[in-house]
Design a protein around this motif. Structure first.
Motif, PDB file in Angstrom:
ATOM      1  N   THR A  87       0.713  -1.322  -0.181  1.00 22.43           N
ATOM      2  CA  THR A  87       0.060   0.135   0.645  1.00 22.43           C
ATOM      3  C   THR A  87       0.264   1.036   0.188  1.00 22.43           C
ATOM      4  OG1 THR A  87      -0.387  -0.271   2.157  1.00 22.43           O
ATOM      5  CG2 THR A  87      -2.413  -0.410   1.032  1.00 22.43           C
ATOM      6  N   ILE A  89       3.523   2.689   1.657  1.00 19.86           N
ATOM      7  CA  ILE A  89       3.594   3.728   2.939  1.00 19.86           C
ATOM      8  C   ILE A  89       5.128   3.463   3.356  1.00 19.86           C
ATOM      9  CG2 ILE A  89       3.185   3.578   5.225  1.00 19.86           C
ATOM     10  CD1 ILE A  89      -0.101   2.784   4.786  1.00 19.86           C
ATOM     11  N   ARG A  91       7.867   4.815   6.082  1.00 18.46           N
ATOM     12  CA  ARG A  91       7.080   5.256   7.765  1.00 18.46           C
ATOM     13  C   ARG A  91       8.804   4.893   8.192  1.00 18.46           C
ATOM     14  NH1 ARG A  91       5.758   1.938  11.429  1.00 18.46           N
ATOM     15  NH2 ARG A  91       4.844  -0.368  10.082  1.00 18.46           N
ATOM     16  N   TYR A  94      10.176   3.136  13.783  1.00 18.32           N
ATOM     17  CA  TYR A  94       9.111   1.524  14.477  1.00 18.32           C
ATOM     18  C   TYR A  94       9.685   1.804  15.923  1.00 18.32           C
ATOM     19  CZ  TYR A  94       8.685  -0.217  10.030  1.00 18.32           C
ATOM     20  OH  TYR A  94       8.386  -0.343   9.285  1.00 18.32           O
ATOM     21  N   HIS A 128       1.891  10.666   9.342  1.00 20.73           N
ATOM     22  CA  HIS A 128       1.722   8.957   9.697  1.00 20.73           C
ATOM     23  C   HIS A 128       1.178   9.059  10.834  1.00 20.73           C
ATOM     24  CE1 HIS A 128       2.105   4.935  10.337  1.00 20.73           C
ATOM     25  NE2 HIS A 128       1.892   4.455   9.169  1.00 20.73           N
ATOM     26  N   LEU A 269      -1.428 -10.796   2.212  1.00 20.44           N
ATOM     27  CA  LEU A 269      -2.120  -9.642   3.120  1.00 20.44           C
ATOM     28  C   LEU A 269      -2.647  -8.954   1.983  1.00 20.44           C
ATOM     29  CD1 LEU A 269      -2.586  -7.359   5.346  1.00 20.44           C
ATOM     30  CD2 LEU A 269       0.191  -6.480   4.192  1.00 20.44           C
ATOM     31  N   TYR A 293      -5.722   0.377   7.646  1.00 19.56           N
ATOM     32  CA  TYR A 293      -4.905   1.842   7.791  1.00 19.56           C
ATOM     33  C   TYR A 293      -4.880   2.430   6.213  1.00 19.56           C
ATOM     34  CZ  TYR A 293      -2.491  -2.409   5.877  1.00 19.56           C
ATOM     35  OH  TYR A 293      -1.745  -3.682   5.583  1.00 19.56           O
ATOM     36  N   THR A 376       5.162  -7.284   6.669  1.00 20.21           N
ATOM     37  CA  THR A 376       4.778  -6.312   6.367  1.00 20.21           C
ATOM     38  C   THR A 376       5.499  -5.044   5.734  1.00 20.21           C
ATOM     39  OG1 THR A 376       3.518  -5.496   7.598  1.00 20.21           O
ATOM     40  CG2 THR A 376       2.408  -7.079   6.702  1.00 20.21           C
ATOM     41  N   TYR A 377       6.636  -5.315   6.570  1.00 24.50           N
ATOM     42  CA  TYR A 377       7.466  -4.497   6.300  1.00 24.50           C
ATOM     43  C   TYR A 377       8.166  -3.793   4.889  1.00 24.50           C
ATOM     44  CZ  TYR A 377       6.964  -4.065  11.240  1.00 24.50           C
ATOM     45  OH  TYR A 377       6.432  -3.710  13.238  1.00 24.50           O
ATOM     46  N   LYS A 380       8.660  -0.418   2.398  1.00 22.85           N
ATOM     47  CA  LYS A 380       9.974   0.842   2.377  1.00 22.85           C
ATOM     48  C   LYS A 380      11.200   0.465   3.180  1.00 22.85           C
ATOM     49  CE  LYS A 380       6.567   0.059   5.971  1.00 22.85           C
ATOM     50  NZ  LYS A 380       5.340   0.074   5.016  1.00 22.85           N
ATOM     51  N   ALA A 423       2.238  -1.617  11.727  1.00 26.65           N
ATOM     52  CA  ALA A 423       1.236  -1.339  11.547  1.00 26.65           C
ATOM     53  C   ALA A 423      -0.386  -1.392  11.948  1.00 26.65           C
ATOM     54  CB  ALA A 423       0.387  -0.708  10.050  1.00 26.65           C
TER      55      ALA A 423
HETATM   56  O1  PYC Z   1       3.935  -1.177   8.649  1.00 24.94           O
HETATM   57  O2  PYC Z   1       2.952   0.278   7.235  1.00 24.94           O
HETATM   58  C1  PYC Z   1       3.369  -0.123   7.598  1.00 24.94           C
HETATM   59  C2  PYC Z   1       2.514  -1.220   6.573  1.00 24.94           C
HETATM   60  C3  PYC Z   1       1.602  -0.789   5.647  1.00 24.94           C
HETATM   61  C4  PYC Z   1       0.966  -2.038   5.427  1.00 24.94           C
HETATM   62  C5  PYC Z   1       1.573  -3.372   5.207  1.00 24.94           C
HETATM   63  N1  PYC Z   1       2.518  -2.730   7.072  1.00 24.94           N
END
Ligand code: PYC
Length: 426
Positions: A87, A89, A91, A94, A128, A269, A293, A376-377, A380, A423
């Motif tokens: 998605t 994002i 940032r 952490y 964010h 995901l 999110y 899920t990171y 980034k 997230a």
């Molecule tokens: O860690 O910001 C996050 C994120 C958003 C979607 C999947 N991971």
């Protein structure tokens, strides 16, 4: 376009307002962003996975270390895995000092990427907000804010009035089912156009002489006497002394080809996008409690994501359960979106590690390196991961910035504990 150096390099077409005008007036096709090749019988370095991690690694190998005899192999198309399904994002708020430092370097690199690659990656620094709906999550947000500040990263706690000021459409009333008690506000966070990042790195790596091979599946990795000697692919064998596994979704299977086991489980995901509407959401908003999110793209669409599916699988299909749950949660946060229509949904694959931190660097097999387990990171981390993996290969040493993320930490009990920075709850 011509090979200018005899080493397979070429000058990529320069994108600029003048070039646009010239093409507009004169017509003619733009040169292709990257070339296609028949795979050579050998390369100095073979990278498995043509997403942002694999392409960034190839680019920094060539740019920072002059190693250009590099092939990136992808069984599908460039950016067709996690890099094109996230998605978008970015940032650096952490929880662990190791994570904050690492993702902050990535964020800084993303900010400079368009100028460096001469490619508009649509970086948008818009802030964010991670909402806290309970005392326990407010405590975690405070903890993250303090760790962030100690590392020089701009994050702080926002009270409900500040949250309302930043996102007027949020239901911040005390009567909400999950009232908003505050939030972690991280002004440097934002979004970026994920496909453009992939294409920009691919074009830049190609111009430095890297070979990009799509539709090229690795079916075997040859290891002789504990050392990598080559890969087998659906397009024939390739000899090499260095293989880097930069895959997401299939990282355990690719590592298993070299006889390396990974403490990773793969989960889908899901995400979804709405029809475009007038810009009204100028911040990325995350609610861990509501597992949602959301951000608004420059085209006006709302992009939503949630937690990983509750079962391990390699499916990249969307499900009705996901959309029903997501819609309910979004309306708790922003009731005025009730009439908005969803355009489409999709899924990507997340390789989850026990501590929610990646696995990077060398393995027990000489010449077989990994850049996997991103959960899920992953998106980034693309630039900094590529930079660090390139340094690892070029110098034979593990750069300090990824020292905490080695595979051996699981045997030695040195976990990084980054789950609290997710997230949403996974
Ligand atoms: O860690 O910001 C996050 C994120 C958003 C979607 C999947 N991971």
């Amino acid at each position: 376009m011509a090979d200018l150096t005899g080493r397979g390099q070429r000058r990529a077409a320069r994108y600029s307002a003048v070039a646009l005008l010239r093409h507009g007036i004169g017509g003619g096709a733009w040169p292709r962003a990257w070339r296609t090749h028949e795979p050579k019988r050998s390369y100095q370095v073979v990278i498995v996975g043509g997403g942002v991690h694999g392409l960034a690694t190839a680019y920094y190998l060539a740019r920072n270390h002059g190693i250009t005899d590099v092939a990136v192999l992808d069984k599908g198309y460039l950016g067709g895995g996690g890099s094109g399904r996230n998605t978008a994002i970015i940032r650096s708020n952490y929880l662990t000092p190791e994570g904050v430092r690492f993702y902050d370097r990535s964020l800084g690199m993303y900010e400079r990427l368009a100028a460096e690659l001469n490619y508009n990656v649509m970086f948008s620094r818009r802030g964010h907000l991670t909402l806290a709906h309970s005392d326990a999550s407010l405590r975690t947000m405070r903890w993250r804010a303090e760790v962030n500040k100690l590392s020089g990263v701009d994050s702080d706690i926002a009270d409900p009035d500040e949250v309302k000021r930043l996102v007027p459409f949020l239901d911040t009333s005390a009567g909400a089912r999950y009232p908003i008690l505050g939030a972690l506000y991280h002004p440097p966070g934002g979004i970026i156009r994920h496909d453009a990042v992939v294409w920009g790195y691919a074009r830049a790596a190609d111009s430095l002489g890297v070979h990009l091979h799509q539709d090229t599946e690795v079916t075997g990795i040859d290891v002789v006497g504990g050392r990598v000697s080559g890969v087998r692919t659906n397009r024939g064998p390739i000899a090499t002394g260095t293989v880097i596994n930069c895959t997401a979704g299939w990282s355990t299977l690719v590592s298993a080809l070299a006889g390396v086991r990974m403490p990773v489980q793969t989960f889908p995901l899901q995400a979804a996008v709405t029809e475009p509407v007038k810009p009204f959401l100028h911040t990325v908003v995350v609610s861990g409690t509501l597992h949602v999110y959301v951000s608004q793209t420059d085209r006006g669409e709302l992009v939503f994501g949630a937690s990983v599916d509750p079962f391990a699988s390699y499916s990249t299909r969307g499900s009705l359960e996901f959309i029903e749950g997501l819609a309910g949660h979004v309306l708790e946060l922003m009731p005025s979106l009730a009439q908005l229509r969803l355009l489409r949904q999709w899924a990507g694959l997340c390789d989850m590690t026990p501590d929610f931190a990646p696995i990077m660097g060398s393995t027990g097999v000489d010449g077989f390196l990994v850049d996997v387990g991103w959960g899920t990171y992953g998106f980034k981390a693309g630039p900094v991961a590529g930079e660090a993996m390139a340094e690892c290969v070029a110098t034979g040493r593990t750069p300090e910035i990824i020292a905490a993320f080695g595979l051996d930490r699981f045997e030695e009990g040195r976990l990084v504990a980054e789950k609290g920075a997710a997230a949403v709850g996974h």
